[in-house]
Scaffold this active site. Structure first.
Site, PDB file in Angstrom:
ATOM      1  N   PRO A 150      -9.541  -1.324   8.036  1.00 58.34           N
ATOM      2  CA  PRO A 150      -8.591  -0.230   8.565  1.00 58.34           C
ATOM      3  C   PRO A 150      -7.041  -0.635   8.687  1.00 58.34           C
ATOM      4  O   PRO A 150      -6.998  -1.756   8.961  1.00 58.34           O
ATOM      5  CB  PRO A 150      -9.065   0.282   9.813  1.00 58.34           C
ATOM      6  CG  PRO A 150     -10.067  -1.026  10.283  1.00 58.34           C
ATOM      7  CD  PRO A 150     -10.291  -1.579   9.129  1.00 58.34           C
ATOM      8  N   MET A 204       3.585  12.534   1.761  1.00 58.13           N
ATOM      9  CA  MET A 204       4.288  13.544   2.700  1.00 58.13           C
ATOM     10  C   MET A 204       3.322  14.389   3.094  1.00 58.13           C
ATOM     11  O   MET A 204       3.238  15.135   4.188  1.00 58.13           O
ATOM     12  CB  MET A 204       5.212  14.450   1.681  1.00 58.13           C
ATOM     13  CG  MET A 204       6.745  13.839   1.893  1.00 58.13           C
ATOM     14  SD  MET A 204       7.232  13.950   3.626  1.00 58.13           S
ATOM     15  CE  MET A 204       7.836  15.647   3.751  1.00 58.13           C
ATOM     16  N   ALA A 217      -3.807  -7.766  -4.310  1.00 55.62           N
ATOM     17  CA  ALA A 217      -3.245  -6.481  -4.545  1.00 55.62           C
ATOM     18  C   ALA A 217      -4.311  -5.350  -4.753  1.00 55.62           C
ATOM     19  O   ALA A 217      -5.569  -5.693  -5.423  1.00 55.62           O
ATOM     20  CB  ALA A 217      -2.162  -6.549  -5.794  1.00 55.62           C
ATOM     21  N   GLY A 218      -4.171  -4.223  -4.480  1.00 55.57           N
ATOM     22  CA  GLY A 218      -5.158  -3.309  -4.840  1.00 55.57           C
ATOM     23  C   GLY A 218      -4.198  -1.950  -5.153  1.00 55.57           C
ATOM     24  O   GLY A 218      -3.600  -1.287  -4.309  1.00 55.57           O
ATOM     25  N   HIS A 219      -4.358  -1.561  -6.591  1.00 54.62           N
ATOM     26  CA  HIS A 219      -3.599  -0.418  -6.768  1.00 54.62           C
ATOM     27  C   HIS A 219      -4.597   0.786  -7.404  1.00 54.62           C
ATOM     28  O   HIS A 219      -5.501   0.386  -8.148  1.00 54.62           O
ATOM     29  CB  HIS A 219      -2.670  -0.902  -8.267  1.00 54.62           C
ATOM     30  CG  HIS A 219      -1.514  -1.680  -7.638  1.00 54.62           C
ATOM     31  ND1 HIS A 219      -0.611  -1.963  -8.582  1.00 54.62           N
ATOM     32  CD2 HIS A 219      -1.170  -1.957  -6.524  1.00 54.62           C
ATOM     33  CE1 HIS A 219       0.192  -3.004  -7.857  1.00 54.62           C
ATOM     34  NE2 HIS A 219      -0.104  -2.981  -6.646  1.00 54.62           N
ATOM     35  N   GLY A 242     -11.192  -3.167   2.242  1.00 56.56           N
ATOM     36  CA  GLY A 242     -11.608  -2.204   3.160  1.00 56.56           C
ATOM     37  C   GLY A 242     -11.186  -2.069   4.628  1.00 56.56           C
ATOM     38  O   GLY A 242     -11.707  -1.103   5.291  1.00 56.56           O
ATOM     39  N   GLN A 302       2.146  -5.666  -3.282  1.00 52.66           N
ATOM     40  CA  GLN A 302       2.493  -5.975  -2.194  1.00 52.66           C
ATOM     41  C   GLN A 302       3.706  -5.060  -2.022  1.00 52.66           C
ATOM     42  O   GLN A 302       4.049  -4.106  -2.560  1.00 52.66           O
ATOM     43  CB  GLN A 302       2.577  -7.037  -1.525  1.00 52.66           C
ATOM     44  CG  GLN A 302       1.100  -7.841  -1.422  1.00 52.66           C
ATOM     45  CD  GLN A 302       0.821  -8.670  -2.651  1.00 52.66           C
ATOM     46  OE1 GLN A 302       1.634  -9.123  -3.315  1.00 52.66           O
ATOM     47  NE2 GLN A 302      -0.607  -8.500  -3.153  1.00 52.66           N
ATOM     48  N   ASP A 320       0.903  -1.191  -0.079  1.00 50.77           N
ATOM     49  CA  ASP A 320       0.097   0.063   0.155  1.00 50.77           C
ATOM     50  C   ASP A 320       0.814   1.111  -0.054  1.00 50.77           C
ATOM     51  O   ASP A 320       0.497   2.267   0.463  1.00 50.77           O
ATOM     52  CB  ASP A 320      -0.958  -0.014   1.190  1.00 50.77           C
ATOM     53  CG  ASP A 320      -1.808  -1.248   1.296  1.00 50.77           C
ATOM     54  OD1 ASP A 320      -2.236  -1.746   0.344  1.00 50.77           O
ATOM     55  OD2 ASP A 320      -1.859  -1.847   2.394  1.00 50.77           O
ATOM     56  N   ALA A 364       1.236   3.295  -2.400  1.00 51.55           N
ATOM     57  CA  ALA A 364       0.944   4.034  -3.681  1.00 51.55           C
ATOM     58  C   ALA A 364       1.966   3.685  -4.874  1.00 51.55           C
ATOM     59  O   ALA A 364       2.212   4.770  -5.570  1.00 51.55           O
ATOM     60  CB  ALA A 364       0.917   5.580  -3.431  1.00 51.55           C
ATOM     61  N   LYS A 365       2.136   2.486  -4.819  1.00 44.31           N
ATOM     62  CA  LYS A 365       2.989   2.227  -6.315  1.00 44.31           C
ATOM     63  C   LYS A 365       2.192   2.450  -7.477  1.00 44.31           C
ATOM     64  O   LYS A 365       2.816   2.823  -8.649  1.00 44.31           O
ATOM     65  CB  LYS A 365       3.427   0.815  -6.374  1.00 44.31           C
ATOM     66  CG  LYS A 365       4.289   0.280  -4.957  1.00 44.31           C
ATOM     67  CD  LYS A 365       4.631  -1.314  -4.818  1.00 44.31           C
ATOM     68  CE  LYS A 365       3.281  -1.926  -4.309  1.00 44.31           C
ATOM     69  NZ  LYS A 365       2.688  -1.614  -3.320  1.00 44.31           N
ATOM     70  N   GLY A 366       0.842   2.167  -7.473  1.00 43.95           N
ATOM     71  CA  GLY A 366       0.200   2.516  -8.649  1.00 43.95           C
ATOM     72  C   GLY A 366       0.355   3.683  -9.285  1.00 43.95           C
ATOM     73  O   GLY A 366       0.380   3.796 -10.283  1.00 43.95           O
TER      74      GLY A 366
HETATM   75  P1  IMP Z   1      -2.579 -12.789   1.410  1.00 37.06           P
HETATM   76  O1  IMP Z   1      -1.618 -12.243   0.329  1.00 37.06           O
HETATM   77  O2  IMP Z   1      -4.218 -12.533   0.913  1.00 37.06           O
HETATM   78  O3  IMP Z   1      -2.223 -14.271   1.637  1.00 37.06           O
HETATM   79  O4  IMP Z   1      -2.162 -11.975   2.760  1.00 37.06           O
HETATM   80  C1  IMP Z   1      -1.177 -12.124   3.622  1.00 37.06           C
HETATM   81  C2  IMP Z   1      -0.706 -10.976   4.117  1.00 37.06           C
HETATM   82  O5  IMP Z   1      -0.419  -9.986   3.320  1.00 37.06           O
HETATM   83  C3  IMP Z   1      -1.994 -10.178   5.083  1.00 37.06           C
HETATM   84  O6  IMP Z   1      -1.467  -9.508   6.095  1.00 37.06           O
HETATM   85  C4  IMP Z   1      -2.235  -9.310   4.192  1.00 37.06           C
HETATM   86  O7  IMP Z   1      -3.160  -8.066   4.599  1.00 37.06           O
HETATM   87  C5  IMP Z   1      -1.099  -8.961   3.232  1.00 37.06           C
HETATM   88  N1  IMP Z   1      -1.480  -8.408   1.922  1.00 37.06           N
HETATM   89  C6  IMP Z   1      -1.639  -9.000   0.910  1.00 37.06           C
HETATM   90  N2  IMP Z   1      -1.846  -8.159  -0.082  1.00 37.06           N
HETATM   91  C7  IMP Z   1      -1.828  -6.821   0.127  1.00 37.06           C
HETATM   92  C8  IMP Z   1      -1.601  -5.660  -0.342  1.00 37.06           C
HETATM   93  O8  IMP Z   1      -1.790  -5.476  -1.569  1.00 37.06           O
HETATM   94  N3  IMP Z   1      -1.227  -4.682   0.661  1.00 37.06           N
HETATM   95  C9  IMP Z   1      -1.192  -4.843   1.858  1.00 37.06           C
HETATM   96  N4  IMP Z   1      -1.136  -5.972   2.409  1.00 37.06           N
HETATM   97  C10 IMP Z   1      -1.444  -7.082   1.539  1.00 37.06           C
END
Ligand code: IMP
Length: 434
Positions: free
Chosen positions: A307, A335, A39-41, A305, A227, A13, A15-17
């Protein structure tokens, strides 16, 4: 030399996207090479917000080829939903998306296994996975017997393969913590995945051959990490990690492009630290400052979603992952979130059992006992979201940036002060070779 990599140096997270989106115009190909729908970008472009999970962020720039490499675990249902969402937002990708036929496929039982097994059974603390079936899919990939790759969906043997795996998985699911209520009907699964295969068929290809040709022809590649490096399965805070090599060391294995083609690695860090899910986090703030950072930084998961846990910048951890990932330059994000704070801490060392160290522990039990040693810097209290040149930052903000650069031993070449493309300051006119 042809490749530039963007790697998150914290727990994801970062902010690589946003950075990938900014750089994309200088490349011909953008490559995702590990992770999956966990992943969520988020990319904000021309006032519109796009949420990407499996499709590379380059898809928003016309004329750029986007490759999902063999190291990704692909959920076809989520992929199709993501495509439909992009189409509804006016994004076209008929001729600029390729999915590796070697990428492994996430199947219904993987989600059920994730749900039942999201426990670090040794001490009972939950890993807190995204429940997207990522770990179980990678486990089957390494185990080989019950794995399905994207290319398998197009073989005559696919129906039989599904039937065999379903037989075995029924037994696996029945044996899990409390069992699983998931009904597995091989014919229905075959029909469903056949439909997905048909829809994805124009995009499926041997991406390894494509990328090797591309680098040999001198094409420019941008590798988009998912990640962050502290979640790397081999080098992160195991077992509280994801199941792929999310640090810089994963680029070649996941894409099939040898390291000799990589010319620059950009490490992305937030001006503070966040973590989502379980596991130790030495600089975590469980107080008003932590809440302030969460609210100002909108620190809620793009995928789940949830926190995010928030804390001070951890230079011990980030220096470790910068070295591990072969980082040449840093991109410092968010920043703007730290303004309003009278003082800001940076963790410059750990104290473990009364001994001070700047080495990141290899065992999670030692990291649990690590107490952060802080250096306190004065805050800047001014809004920096309108700053567009390095020299326009308040003096204390510049001191903070310089200190991070010094502690990590790398130049900060980009600073981001908000989600928009314009809210980005390039310290050097050419971050990447033109
Ligand atoms: P998994 O990748 O769903 O198996 O989750 C393993 C760990 O990686 C957990 O602590 C997730 O919250 C974390 N994680 C997986 N993908 C992301 C991401 O894109 N951003 C932040 N944490 C992630």
């Amino acid at each position: 030399m042809a490749g530039v990599c963007v790697i998150g140096l914290q727990w994801g997270d970062e902010a690589k996207g946003k950075l990938v989106d900014l750089l994309t115009g200088q490349f011909e190909i953008v490559v995702r090479y590990q992770g999956g729908a966990n992943a969520g970008h988020t990319v904000v472009s021309e006032g519109k917000t796009y949420k990407l999970h499996q499709i590379p962020s380059g898809v928003l720039t016309p004329g750029v080829m986007n490759v999902v490499g063999p190291g990704v675990v692909l959920n076809p249902k989520v992929m199709i939903e993501e495509m439909d969402c992009l189409i509804a937002q006016g994004v076209r990708f008929e001729s600029n998306l390729m999915l590796s036929d070697r990428a492994h496929v996430v199947l219904p039982w993987h989600m059920a296994e994730d749900q039942a097994m999201d426990k670090n059974t040794a001490d009972g603390e939950s890993i807190g996975t995204t429940l997207r079936g990522i770990g179980p899919c990678y486990r089957d990939k390494v185990g080989r017997s019950y794995a399905v790759r994207l290319g398998d969906l197009y073989r005559d043997s696919f129906r039989e393969r599904i039937a065999c795996i379903v037989d075995a998985k029924k037994k696996v699911l029945a044996g899990l913590n409390g069992g699983s209520t998931l009904e597995l009907d091989p014919d229905a699964i075959f029909a469903e995945y056949n439909k997905y295969a048909e829809r994805l068929s124009p995009y499926v290809a041997d991406t390894t051959a494509f990328l090797l040709d591309a680098v040999e022809q001198g094409k420019r590649l941008l590798f988009e990490g998912a990640q962050g490096a502290l979640l790397d399965v081999d080098h992160g805070t195991y077992p509280f990690v994801t199941s792929s090599n999310s640090s810089g060391v994963g680029v070649s294995a996941g894409s099939g492009v040898p390291g000799r083609w990589i010319e620059k690695v950009i490490g992305v860090i937030k001006a503070y630290t966040t973590r989502v899910g379980g596991g130790p986090f030495p600089t975590e703030l469980k107080d008003d400052v932590g809440n302030h950072i969460r609210e100002r930084g909108r620190e809620y998961g793009t995928t789940t979603g949830r926190p995010r846990r928030c804390g001070w910048f951890d230079a011990v951890a980030a220096r470790y992952t910068a070295r591990l990932s072969g980082v040449d330059a840093l991109s410092l994000m968010m920043m703007d979130v730290l303004c309003e704070l009278p003082e800001i801490n940076i963790c410059v060392a750990y104290e473990i059992d009364g001994r001070r160290t700047s080495q990141f522990p290899s065992h999670v039990d030692d990291l649990r006992r690590a107490k952060p040693v802080y250096e306190t810097l004065p805050g800047w209290r001014e809004d920096v979201s309108q700053v567009r040149r390095m020299e326009d930052f308040p003096r204390n903000a510049r001191a903070y940036i310089n200190r991070i650069s010094e502690l990590l031993g790398r130049p900060v070449e980009v600073v981001s002060v908000g989600p928009d493309r314009q809210q980005t300051i390039f310290a050097t006119p050419t971050l990447v070779r033109q």
